[in-house]
Write a protein that holds these residues in place. Structure first.
Motif, mmCIF file in Angstrom:
data_model
loop_
_atom_site.group_PDB
_atom_site.id
_atom_site.type_symbol
_atom_site.label_atom_id
_atom_site.label_comp_id
_atom_site.label_asym_id
_atom_site.label_seq_id
_atom_site.Cartn_x
_atom_site.Cartn_y
_atom_site.Cartn_z
ATOM 1 N N ASP A 225 -104.615 27.726 172.847
ATOM 2 C CA ASP A 225 -104.451 28.689 173.945
ATOM 3 C C ASP A 225 -105.651 29.638 173.876
ATOM 4 N N MET A 226 -106.533 29.540 174.841
ATOM 5 C CA MET A 226 -107.769 30.320 174.798
ATOM 6 C C MET A 226 -107.512 31.821 174.929
ATOM 7 N N ALA A 227 -106.385 32.190 175.533
ATOM 8 C CA ALA A 227 -106.086 33.622 175.715
ATOM 9 C C ALA A 227 -105.739 34.279 174.387
ATOM 10 N N THR A 228 -105.032 33.552 173.522
ATOM 11 C CA THR A 228 -104.605 34.118 172.231
ATOM 12 C C THR A 228 -105.467 33.624 171.079
ATOM 13 N N GLY A 229 -106.179 32.517 171.295
ATOM 14 C CA GLY A 229 -106.996 31.943 170.230
ATOM 15 C C GLY A 229 -106.202 31.103 169.247
ATOM 16 N N LEU A 230 -104.898 30.960 169.476
ATOM 17 C CA LEU A 230 -104.048 30.191 168.567
ATOM 18 C C LEU A 230 -104.240 28.697 168.792
ATOM 19 N N THR A 231 -104.309 27.952 167.670
ATOM 20 C CA THR A 231 -104.486 26.501 167.721
ATOM 21 C C THR A 231 -103.386 25.839 166.898
ATOM 22 N N THR A 232 -102.856 24.759 167.405
ATOM 23 C CA THR A 232 -101.811 24.040 166.680
ATOM 24 C C THR A 232 -102.409 23.223 165.544
ATOM 25 N N GLU A 233 -101.561 22.832 164.612
ATOM 26 C CA GLU A 233 -101.946 21.820 163.636
ATOM 27 C C GLU A 233 -102.130 20.510 164.394
ATOM 28 N N PRO A 234 -102.889 19.556 163.831
ATOM 29 C CA PRO A 234 -103.058 18.273 164.524
ATOM 30 C C PRO A 234 -101.706 17.645 164.886
#
Length: 501
Positions: A225-234
């Motif tokens: 999510d580019m707004a929060t910068g959060l990335t999931t695990e693969p």
């Protein structure tokens, strides 16, 4: 035998016809009643058709996708394609594709036929073209035989075998056989091959059973999510089609692509507007029909009356006679009231909207219009852009299991309520006026029409008897007068004869 006025000089036929006009008056009323019932039946059926049209218009906004205003735009469609559902917030998201899901595939290493200028004939016996010493072969533990089958027949048998999990095909361009798993992804956790081939058939079609052309693989990707910068695990999946965060992606190649989710309210707005327009049309039609004036002085025209009028005069008369056929009809009046209640009553749901007014749909200020709706376009578009899922809940929410009758009604969305009311009304009208699939004995007006037909038949027989009696009386009179005239002439002849002596 009918004798008309020979002796008496009377216009017997006209006299009897005038007498029968009086006798026929009740029959004319029967025919007029029958015509009224037929008009009424047709008016009810036309009303049912209009209600079904409203039902269909309501169905067009039932699906969640029909009110989805989210549009997903992908920067690199070679890597993936995407769609977003109504729950996704507008914004930018990044998908990093680490690997795509693949089938396990075996393919001929070279042409089946040694002579590269030729290709195998897939329609004739395989063993008549290729020397076969091993008649049997197996795939994933299931046995097959070659016998005198063509290559097409062998491949069809493989494809029809249940539980095999593979499909077989022939590439006519390159003269090669392909065997691959039906589903993508790694399904065997022990690391063993997804397809196990055995038998001499595969060497004859140049397939190396120990060396797959393509090994099975799982899809793997991350979501950011580019707004929060959060990335999931693969995220690992056996399929390339996956949904994450309300966005459905179809992975196609390794790489990174950006998805921009925006809001486009045009399609959803137009569907809601179309429904409101149809609702207003039906409300106006029902309101007109139930309040229409009954012109009691205009009965349906008899055939004789119609012949005396011009075509335009007859048309105007029929228009007056048909007025008020559904006046004050309880079924339609009740349906009108229920439909208004269905749309005006709040919906108990978890969304931010529980009444039409909150999304810009209200009743018109003119009470004479019977509760027609009007749309505040700006407010409706804002609601669709802000929370299309809540708008969908308002229209299409469902009741929880075990709810009471009252709770079920309160929790059911506006479209569900309206469709139920329309369905109930259609059934009631069909019980009264039937449809094209029902016989007269299966609905109320039909039974009345049958009864009138029987009365008409009995009355026509009675009229025939009356007319025959009139003719019998006049015939007897004519015979008597004819006999009296004959006797008078004979008497006069005798007197004249006596005077000659």
């Amino acid at each position: 035998m009918r004798i008309g006025g020979i002796a008496s000089g009377l216009d017997t036929e006209t006299i009897i016809r005038d007498l029968m006009k009086i006798e026929r008056l009740p029959l004319d009323r029967f025919f007029q009643r029958k015509q009224t019932l037929e008009w009424q039946r047709d008016a009810y059926r036309d009303m049912n058709l209009q209600l079904k049209n409203l039902h269909d218009a309501a169905s067009n906004i039932r699906l969640r996708s029909s009110l989805n205003t989210r549009v997903a735009t992908v920067t690199d469609t070679q890597i993936l394609t995407a769609t977003a559902n109504a729950s996704v917030k507008t914004g930018t998201y990044e998908i990093n594709v680490i690997s795509v899901a693949k089938t396990e595939k075996y393919m001929s290493d070279s042409q089946i036929v040694t002579d590269t200028a030729e290709k195998i004939n897939v329609s004739t016996a395989f063993n008549s073209q290729i020397s076969v010493t091993d008649n049997e072969f197996s795939i994933n533990g299931q046995n097959f035989t070659i016998d005198d089958k063509s290559l097409n027949d062998i491949l069809k048998e493989i494809n029809k075998r249940e539980g095999l999990g593979v499909r077989a095909s022939y590439d006519s361009v390159f003269d090669r056989v392909v065997i691959e798993t039906i589903n993508t992804g790694i399904n065997k956790t022990d690391g063993s091959p997804e397809i196990v081939l055995g038998g001499g058939f595969f060497s004859k079609v140049n397939i190396d059973v120990n060396n797959p052309f393509q090994q099975a693989a799982n899809a793997e990707f991350t979501y950011k999510d580019m707004a929060t910068g959060l990335t999931t695990e693969p995220i690992v999946s056996k399929e390339n089609r996956n949904t994450v965060g309300g966005i459905t992606v179809n992975l196609q190649a390794v790489g990174t692509s950006t998805i921009t989710v925006t809001s486009n309210t045009d399609d959803a707005f137009n569907k809601i507007k179309s429904f409101v327009d149809k609702y207003n049309e039906i409300i106006g039609l029902v309101q007109t029909k139930v309040s229409e004036k009954v012109n009691r002085g205009f009965r349906p025209l008899t055939d004789e009356q119609r012949r005396e009028l011009s075509e335009r005069e007859a048309e105007l008369w029929d228009e007056k006679a048909k007025s008020g056929l559904l006046s004050r009809d309880q079924t339609l009046t009740s349906a009108l009231n229920r439909m208004r209640l269905d749309l005006y009553s709040p919906v108990s749901n978890s969304g931010q909207f529980n009444q039409l007014a909150q999304i810009g749909i209200t009743t018109t200020s003119n009470f004479r219009e019977g509760g027609k709706l009007e749309i505040d376009e700006t407010k409706l578009r804002a609601a669709l852009a802000d929370d299309p899922d809540a708008v969908h809940q308002l229209f299409n929410g469902t009741a929880v299991t075990g709810a009471t009758e009252t709770e079920t009604y309160n929790q059911t969305g506006l479209i569900g309520r309206l469709r139920t009311t329309i369905d109930d009304t259609i059934k009631k009208i069909e019980s009264r006026a039937g449809n094209q699939f029902r016989t007269n004995q299966q609905f109320t007006l039909g039974r009345e029409l049958t009864n009138i037909d029987q009365q008409i038949d009995r009355f026509q027989r009675r009229l025939s008897d009356i007319e025959n009696r009139h003719w019998a009386k006049f015939t007897a009179m004519e015979k008597a007068m004819n006999q009296a005239n004959a006797q008078g002439m004979a008497f006069m002849n005798q007197i004249m004869g006596a005077g000659n002596f």
